[in-house]
Scaffold this motif. Structure first.
Motif, PDB file in Angstrom:
ATOM      1  N   ASN A   1       4.909   8.196   2.631  1.00 40.84           N
ATOM      2  CA  ASN A   1       3.820   7.996   3.596  1.00 40.84           C
ATOM      3  C   ASN A   1       2.489   8.595   3.136  1.00 40.84           C
TER       4      ASN A   1
ATOM      5  N   ALA B   1       6.116  -4.285  -2.750  1.00 38.83           N
ATOM      6  CA  ALA B   1       7.238  -3.474  -2.250  1.00 38.83           C
ATOM      7  C   ALA B   1       8.247  -3.364  -3.392  1.00 38.83           C
ATOM      8  N   ARG B   2       9.276  -2.549  -3.175  1.00 34.63           N
ATOM      9  CA  ARG B   2      10.312  -2.428  -4.218  1.00 34.63           C
ATOM     10  C   ARG B   2      11.209  -3.649  -4.234  1.00 34.63           C
TER      11      ARG B   2
ATOM     12  N   ALA C   1       5.438  -4.880   2.092  1.00 43.38           N
ATOM     13  CA  ALA C   1       5.377  -6.229   2.675  1.00 43.38           C
ATOM     14  C   ALA C   1       6.738  -6.919   2.697  1.00 43.38           C
TER      15      ALA C   1
ATOM     16  N   VAL D   1      16.625   2.485   8.163  1.00 46.80           N
ATOM     17  CA  VAL D   1      16.276   3.352   7.021  1.00 46.80           C
ATOM     18  C   VAL D   1      16.402   4.816   7.446  1.00 46.80           C
TER      19      VAL D   1
ATOM     20  N   LEU E   1       6.178  -2.956  -6.449  1.00 46.60           N
ATOM     21  CA  LEU E   1       5.404  -1.748  -6.132  1.00 46.60           C
ATOM     22  C   LEU E   1       6.327  -0.682  -5.575  1.00 46.60           C
ATOM     23  N   ASP E   2       6.305   0.480  -6.236  1.00 51.41           N
ATOM     24  CA  ASP E   2       6.941   1.678  -5.677  1.00 51.41           C
ATOM     25  C   ASP E   2       5.820   2.699  -5.500  1.00 51.41           C
TER      26      ASP E   2
ATOM     27  N   GLY F   1       7.829   5.216   6.269  1.00 49.53           N
ATOM     28  CA  GLY F   1       9.005   5.278   7.124  1.00 49.53           C
ATOM     29  C   GLY F   1       9.489   6.699   7.314  1.00 49.53           C
TER      30      GLY F   1
ATOM     31  N   LEU G   1       7.225   2.307  19.481  1.00 50.15           N
ATOM     32  CA  LEU G   1       8.504   1.714  19.064  1.00 50.15           C
ATOM     33  C   LEU G   1       8.346   0.246  18.640  1.00 50.15           C
ATOM     34  N   VAL G   2       8.626  -0.027  17.373  1.00 52.65           N
ATOM     35  CA  VAL G   2       8.602  -1.394  16.845  1.00 52.65           C
ATOM     36  C   VAL G   2       9.983  -1.675  16.262  1.00 52.65           C
TER      37      VAL G   2
ATOM     38  N   TYR H   1       8.768  13.741   9.893  1.00 58.96           N
ATOM     39  CA  TYR H   1       8.020  12.477  10.043  1.00 58.96           C
ATOM     40  C   TYR H   1       6.653  12.721  10.681  1.00 58.96           C
TER      41      TYR H   1
ATOM     42  N   GLU I   1      13.211  -2.656  10.325  1.00 58.60           N
ATOM     43  CA  GLU I   1      14.285  -1.939   9.620  1.00 58.60           C
ATOM     44  C   GLU I   1      14.048  -0.430   9.616  1.00 58.60           C
ATOM     45  N   PHE I   2      12.957  -0.006  10.270  1.00 58.57           N
ATOM     46  CA  PHE I   2      12.558   1.403  10.295  1.00 58.57           C
ATOM     47  C   PHE I   2      13.725   2.335  10.660  1.00 58.57           C
TER      48      PHE I   2
ATOM     49  N   ILE J   1       6.729  -4.691   9.809  1.00 57.15           N
ATOM     50  CA  ILE J   1       5.302  -4.846  10.098  1.00 57.15           C
ATOM     51  C   ILE J   1       4.560  -5.440   8.896  1.00 57.15           C
ATOM     52  N   GLY J   2       4.931  -5.003   7.694  1.00 57.11           N
ATOM     53  CA  GLY J   2       4.247  -5.481   6.488  1.00 57.11           C
ATOM     54  C   GLY J   2       4.463  -6.968   6.261  1.00 57.11           C
TER      55      GLY J   2
ATOM     56  N   SER K   1       9.372  -6.225   4.547  1.00 50.66           N
ATOM     57  CA  SER K   1      10.054  -6.311   5.840  1.00 50.66           C
ATOM     58  C   SER K   1       9.140  -5.839   6.966  1.00 50.66           C
TER      59      SER K   1
HETATM   60  P1  NAP Z   1      10.532  -1.288   7.638  1.00 51.43           P
HETATM   61  O1  NAP Z   1      10.962  -2.621   8.167  1.00 51.43           O
HETATM   62  O2  NAP Z   1      11.578  -0.331   7.170  1.00 51.43           O
HETATM   63  O3  NAP Z   1       9.464  -1.533   6.477  1.00 51.43           O
HETATM   64  C1  NAP Z   1       9.061  -0.490   5.618  1.00 51.43           C
HETATM   65  C2  NAP Z   1       8.392  -1.111   4.395  1.00 51.43           C
HETATM   66  O4  NAP Z   1       7.967  -0.033   3.537  1.00 51.43           O
HETATM   67  C3  NAP Z   1       9.355  -1.973   3.607  1.00 51.43           C
HETATM   68  O5  NAP Z   1       8.691  -3.165   3.222  1.00 51.43           O
HETATM   69  C4  NAP Z   1       9.670  -1.126   2.380  1.00 51.43           C
HETATM   70  O6  NAP Z   1       9.853  -1.969   1.235  1.00 51.43           O
HETATM   71  C5  NAP Z   1       8.370  -0.338   2.222  1.00 51.43           C
HETATM   72  N1  NAP Z   1       8.571   0.844   1.406  1.00 51.43           N
HETATM   73  C6  NAP Z   1       9.354   1.921   1.660  1.00 51.43           C
HETATM   74  N2  NAP Z   1       9.316   2.758   0.621  1.00 51.43           N
HETATM   75  C7  NAP Z   1       8.484   2.198  -0.310  1.00 51.43           C
HETATM   76  C8  NAP Z   1       8.068   2.573  -1.608  1.00 51.43           C
HETATM   77  N3  NAP Z   1       8.490   3.711  -2.184  1.00 51.43           N
HETATM   78  N4  NAP Z   1       7.223   1.765  -2.280  1.00 51.43           N
HETATM   79  C9  NAP Z   1       6.792   0.607  -1.708  1.00 51.43           C
HETATM   80  N5  NAP Z   1       7.164   0.182  -0.496  1.00 51.43           N
HETATM   81  C10 NAP Z   1       8.011   0.978   0.195  1.00 51.43           C
HETATM   82  O7  NAP Z   1       9.721  -0.490   8.755  1.00 51.43           O
HETATM   83  P2  NAP Z   1       8.335  -0.828   9.539  1.00 51.43           P
HETATM   84  O8  NAP Z   1       8.567  -0.410  10.926  1.00 51.43           O
HETATM   85  O9  NAP Z   1       7.857  -2.189   9.250  1.00 51.43           O
HETATM   86  O10 NAP Z   1       7.382   0.266   8.853  1.00 51.43           O
HETATM   87  C11 NAP Z   1       6.083  -0.033   8.384  1.00 51.43           C
HETATM   88  C12 NAP Z   1       5.177   1.157   8.651  1.00 51.43           C
HETATM   89  O11 NAP Z   1       5.046   1.317  10.068  1.00 51.43           O
HETATM   90  C13 NAP Z   1       5.690   2.495   8.125  1.00 51.43           C
HETATM   91  O12 NAP Z   1       4.608   3.220   7.586  1.00 51.43           O
HETATM   92  C14 NAP Z   1       6.223   3.184   9.377  1.00 51.43           C
HETATM   93  O13 NAP Z   1       6.216   4.584   9.244  1.00 51.43           O
HETATM   94  C15 NAP Z   1       5.237   2.676  10.395  1.00 51.43           C
HETATM   95  N6  NAP Z   1       5.659   2.744  11.800  1.00 51.43           N
HETATM   96  C16 NAP Z   1       6.793   2.136  12.228  1.00 51.43           C
HETATM   97  C17 NAP Z   1       7.172   2.236  13.569  1.00 51.43           C
HETATM   98  C18 NAP Z   1       8.427   1.602  14.116  1.00 51.43           C
HETATM   99  O14 NAP Z   1       8.840   1.947  15.239  1.00 51.43           O
HETATM  100  N7  NAP Z   1       9.060   0.694  13.406  1.00 51.43           N
HETATM  101  C19 NAP Z   1       6.364   2.951  14.459  1.00 51.43           C
HETATM  102  C20 NAP Z   1       5.196   3.542  13.987  1.00 51.43           C
HETATM  103  C21 NAP Z   1       4.852   3.434  12.662  1.00 51.43           C
HETATM  104  P3  NAP Z   1      10.942  -1.752   0.072  1.00 51.43           P
HETATM  105  O15 NAP Z   1      12.088  -1.000   0.679  1.00 51.43           O
HETATM  106  O16 NAP Z   1      11.276  -3.151  -0.336  1.00 51.43           O
HETATM  107  O17 NAP Z   1      10.209  -0.998  -0.978  1.00 51.43           O
END
Ligand code: NAP
Length: 246
Positions: free
Chosen positions: A105, A36-37, A13, A186, A56-57, A83, A178-179, A146, A182-183, A17-18, A15
């Motif tokens: 994941n 989240a971490r 949560a 990372v 949360l990790d 991610g 595509l969203v 992935y 920070e995906f 989508i969360g 960053s």
């Molecule tokens: P993001 O901005 O990088 O957010 C990822 C979130 O996951 C962050 O809050 C991060 O928090 C958390 N996270 C990563 N490792 C973690 C861990 N070990 N423990 C707890 N939390 C952890 O990317 P996002 O796009 O919002 O991604 C959210 C989800 O959507 C992911 O599952 C991703 O695969 C999926 N998704 C994204 C896209 C896209 O294009 N962006 C498309 C399809 C699906 P901390 O680093 O603070 O722990």
């Protein structure tokens, strides 16, 4: 004051989508628990939405156990933490990147889901939303780590949908294209130029676009289960093909 709102737990949560989903669910009347971490970021959002931030990790069993112990009641779980790391052909696969993707994941979703399942069932109207990806629909070049992890995460979620028949728990899989979050940063280890490339020449989804859809799914009547929702930018056909303006 006693909490009267139902609780929704959002993993990842801090960053993207969360974070957007935490806002959307608070707007829909939930007390949101953000995990989240990066706790500082979760705390900031929690203060804005009158929620609760917890460290949360998802890759660490003890962290998940402590998190779950601090959430005695939950009606909704959003499995969003996850991610990608790297974009390499199988011939050049980096094992550490693959381990990171499967631990975060797949195993992360398994750990959190197992830990919170009893309270979700006990709520009498539980709902598990898992954010997989269009990467869970098929392969794409250089994406096997992935796509493999997202397929495995999707199988966990889809299997649970059948295993929980007869229990008061709904399951919704969200499959975004595509969203812009920070995906990509990372995935490419903070390289801003590489991270911008997937979004060039088109209008990607935002975290809010996906959060809106999640909030819609969660606020349907309890007999209505939205099983799978694929959500892409208009200009994207699949993971390999999109229309980009020059
Ligand atoms: P993001 O901005 O990088 O957010 C990822 C979130 O996951 C962050 O809050 C991060 O928090 C958390 N996270 C990563 N490792 C973690 C861990 N070990 N423990 C707890 N939390 C952890 O990317 P996002 O796009 O919002 O991604 C959210 C989800 O959507 C992911 O599952 C991703 O695969 C999926 N998704 C994204 C896209 C896209 O294009 N962006 C498309 C399809 C699906 P901390 O680093 O603070 O722990």
């Amino acid at each position: 004051m006693t909490e009267t709102r139902p609780t929704a737990v959002v993993t990842g949560a801090s960053s993207g989508i969360g974070a957007a989903t935490a806002h959307a669910l608070a707007g829909a009347g939930f007390h949101v628990v953000l995990g989240a971490r990066r706790l500082d970021r979760c705390e900031k959002i929690a203060a804005e939405i009158d929620g609760t931030a917890l460290p949360l990790d998802v890759t660490d069993a003890e962290s998940v156990a402590a998190f779950a112990a601090a959430v005695p009641e939950a009606r909704v779980l959003i499995n969003n933490a996850g991610g990608a790391k790297g974009l390499a052909p199988v011939a050049d696969a980096d094992e550490d990147d693959w381990r990171w993707m499967f631990e975060t994941n797949v195993m992360g979703t398994l750990r959190v889901t197992k830990a919170l399942l009893p309270t979700l069932i006990a709520s009498g109207d539980g709902h598990i939303v898992t954010v997989t990806s269009i990467a869970a629909l098929g392969p794409y070049d250089n994406g096997a780590g992935y796509t493999g992890a997202k397929h495995a995460q999707a199988m966990l979620h889809r299997t649970l949908r059948a295993e929980l028949l007869g229990q008061p728990v709904r399951l919704t899989e969200i499959l975004p294209g595509l969203v812009e979050t920070e995906f990509s940063l990372v995935r490419f280890d903070g390289d801003a130029d590489k991270a911008a490339a997937p979004y060039r020449g088109l209008t990607p989804l935002t975290g809010d676009d996906v959060a809106d859809v999640i909030a819609f799914a969660v606020t349907r009547p309890s007999n209505v289960n939205l099983d799978q929702i694929v959500i892409k930018p208009r200009a994207q056909y699949d993971a390999m093909r999109a229309h980009r303006e020059a």
